[in-house]
Write a protein that holds these residues in place. Structure first.
Motif, PDB file in Angstrom:
ATOM      1  N   SER A   2       0.928  -1.272   0.033  1.00  0.00           N
ATOM      2  CA  SER A   2       0.113  -0.140  -0.095  1.00  0.00           C
ATOM      3  C   SER A   2       0.689   1.419   0.067  1.00  0.00           C
ATOM      4  CB  SER A   2      -1.000  -0.245   1.147  1.00  0.00           C
ATOM      5  OG  SER A   2      -0.175   0.075   2.438  1.00  0.00           O
ATOM      6  N   LYS A   3       2.040   1.300   0.467  1.00  0.00           N
ATOM      7  CA  LYS A   3       2.918   2.486   0.779  1.00  0.00           C
ATOM      8  C   LYS A   3       3.412   2.783  -0.894  1.00  0.00           C
ATOM      9  CE  LYS A   3       4.905   2.188   5.206  1.00  0.00           C
ATOM     10  NZ  LYS A   3       6.108   2.071   5.956  1.00  0.00           N
ATOM     11  N   ASP A   4       3.764   1.556  -1.802  1.00  0.00           N
ATOM     12  CA  ASP A   4       4.061   1.791  -3.092  1.00  0.00           C
ATOM     13  C   ASP A   4       2.799   2.750  -3.722  1.00  0.00           C
ATOM     14  OD1 ASP A   4       6.472   0.624  -2.648  1.00  0.00           O
ATOM     15  OD2 ASP A   4       5.777  -1.365  -3.250  1.00  0.00           O
ATOM     16  N   ILE A   5       1.665   2.083  -3.597  1.00  0.00           N
ATOM     17  CA  ILE A   5       0.477   2.684  -4.281  1.00  0.00           C
ATOM     18  C   ILE A   5       0.435   4.134  -3.857  1.00  0.00           C
ATOM     19  CG2 ILE A   5      -2.122   2.686  -4.573  1.00  0.00           C
ATOM     20  CD1 ILE A   5      -1.805  -0.447  -4.253  1.00  0.00           C
ATOM     21  N   ARG A   6       0.536   4.466  -2.668  1.00  0.00           N
ATOM     22  CA  ARG A   6       0.401   5.919  -2.125  1.00  0.00           C
ATOM     23  C   ARG A   6       1.498   6.537  -2.533  1.00  0.00           C
ATOM     24  NH1 ARG A   6       1.014   5.520   3.699  1.00  0.00           N
ATOM     25  NH2 ARG A   6      -0.278   3.782   3.619  1.00  0.00           N
ATOM     26  N   ARG A   7       2.669   6.232  -2.757  1.00  0.00           N
ATOM     27  CA  ARG A   7       3.857   6.920  -3.444  1.00  0.00           C
ATOM     28  C   ARG A   7       3.464   7.418  -4.879  1.00  0.00           C
ATOM     29  NH1 ARG A   7       8.150   3.195  -0.733  1.00  0.00           N
ATOM     30  NH2 ARG A   7       8.201   4.410   1.399  1.00  0.00           N
ATOM     31  N   LYS A   8       3.038   6.419  -5.361  1.00  0.00           N
ATOM     32  CA  LYS A   8       2.659   6.383  -7.031  1.00  0.00           C
ATOM     33  C   LYS A   8       1.644   7.505  -7.364  1.00  0.00           C
ATOM     34  CE  LYS A   8       4.609   2.314  -8.406  1.00  0.00           C
ATOM     35  NZ  LYS A   8       4.448   1.162  -9.050  1.00  0.00           N
ATOM     36  N   THR A   9       0.756   7.655  -6.347  1.00  0.00           N
ATOM     37  CA  THR A   9      -0.659   8.703  -6.453  1.00  0.00           C
ATOM     38  C   THR A   9      -0.127   9.746  -5.828  1.00  0.00           C
ATOM     39  OG1 THR A   9      -1.652   7.269  -4.533  1.00  0.00           O
ATOM     40  CG2 THR A   9      -2.151   6.416  -6.897  1.00  0.00           C
ATOM     41  N   ARG A  10       0.542  10.091  -4.785  1.00  0.00           N
ATOM     42  CA  ARG A  10       0.908  11.308  -4.174  1.00  0.00           C
ATOM     43  C   ARG A  10       1.384  12.335  -5.419  1.00  0.00           C
ATOM     44  NH1 ARG A  10       4.559  10.702   0.643  1.00  0.00           N
ATOM     45  NH2 ARG A  10       2.886   9.369   1.353  1.00  0.00           N
ATOM     46  N   LYS A  11       0.481  13.370  -5.172  1.00  0.00           N
ATOM     47  CA  LYS A  11       0.768  14.625  -5.924  1.00  0.00           C
ATOM     48  C   LYS A  11       2.369  15.406  -5.620  1.00  0.00           C
ATOM     49  CE  LYS A  11      -0.781  18.827  -8.200  1.00  0.00           C
ATOM     50  NZ  LYS A  11      -1.935  19.729  -8.347  1.00  0.00           N
ATOM     51  N   CYS A  12       2.931  15.595  -6.514  1.00  0.00           N
ATOM     52  CA  CYS A  12       4.231  16.307  -5.952  1.00  0.00           C
ATOM     53  C   CYS A  12       4.123  17.653  -6.279  1.00  0.00           C
ATOM     54  CB  CYS A  12       5.550  15.884  -6.727  1.00  0.00           C
ATOM     55  SG  CYS A  12       5.825  14.158  -6.326  1.00  0.00           S
ATOM     56  N   TYR A  13       4.580  18.566  -5.559  1.00  0.00           N
ATOM     57  CA  TYR A  13       4.416  20.087  -5.571  1.00  0.00           C
ATOM     58  C   TYR A  13       5.780  20.690  -5.954  1.00  0.00           C
ATOM     59  CZ  TYR A  13      -0.506  19.706  -4.018  1.00  0.00           C
ATOM     60  OH  TYR A  13      -1.798  19.437  -3.678  1.00  0.00           O
ATOM     61  N   SER A  14       5.651  21.565  -6.918  1.00  0.00           N
ATOM     62  CA  SER A  14       7.068  22.411  -7.265  1.00  0.00           C
ATOM     63  C   SER A  14       7.272  23.324  -6.103  1.00  0.00           C
ATOM     64  CB  SER A  14       7.074  22.840  -8.355  1.00  0.00           C
ATOM     65  OG  SER A  14       6.154  23.903  -8.510  1.00  0.00           O
TER      66      SER A  14
END
Length: 67
Positions: A2-14
């Motif tokens: 579940s951590k892998d899924i969360r990391r892939k779907t987390r939005k990155c802000y500049s």
């Protein structure tokens, strides 16, 4: 897993996005709740970013006067 899924779907802000949101709040355009809803961030995260922004500004000003 579940951590892998969360990391892939987390939005990155500049950095620019983070600064834009903090400055929008400082200008008082919207409430913190409304601003966070619009940006899709948690209020706690906004407060953390705001504190980091203000502390960095303080450090910079102290450095400028020490020259």
């Amino acid at each position: 897993m579940s951590k892998d899924i969360r990391r892939k779907t987390r939005k990155c802000y500049s950095t620019e996005d983070k600064i834009r949101v903090v400055l929008a709040r400082l200008r008082g355009e919207d409430s913190i709740a409304e601003l966070c809803r619009q940006e899709g961030i948690l209020q706690g995260l906004h407060y953390s970013r705001s504190n980091e922004f203000l502390e960095a500004g303080k450090k910079r000003l102290v450095g400028d006067t020490a020259r």
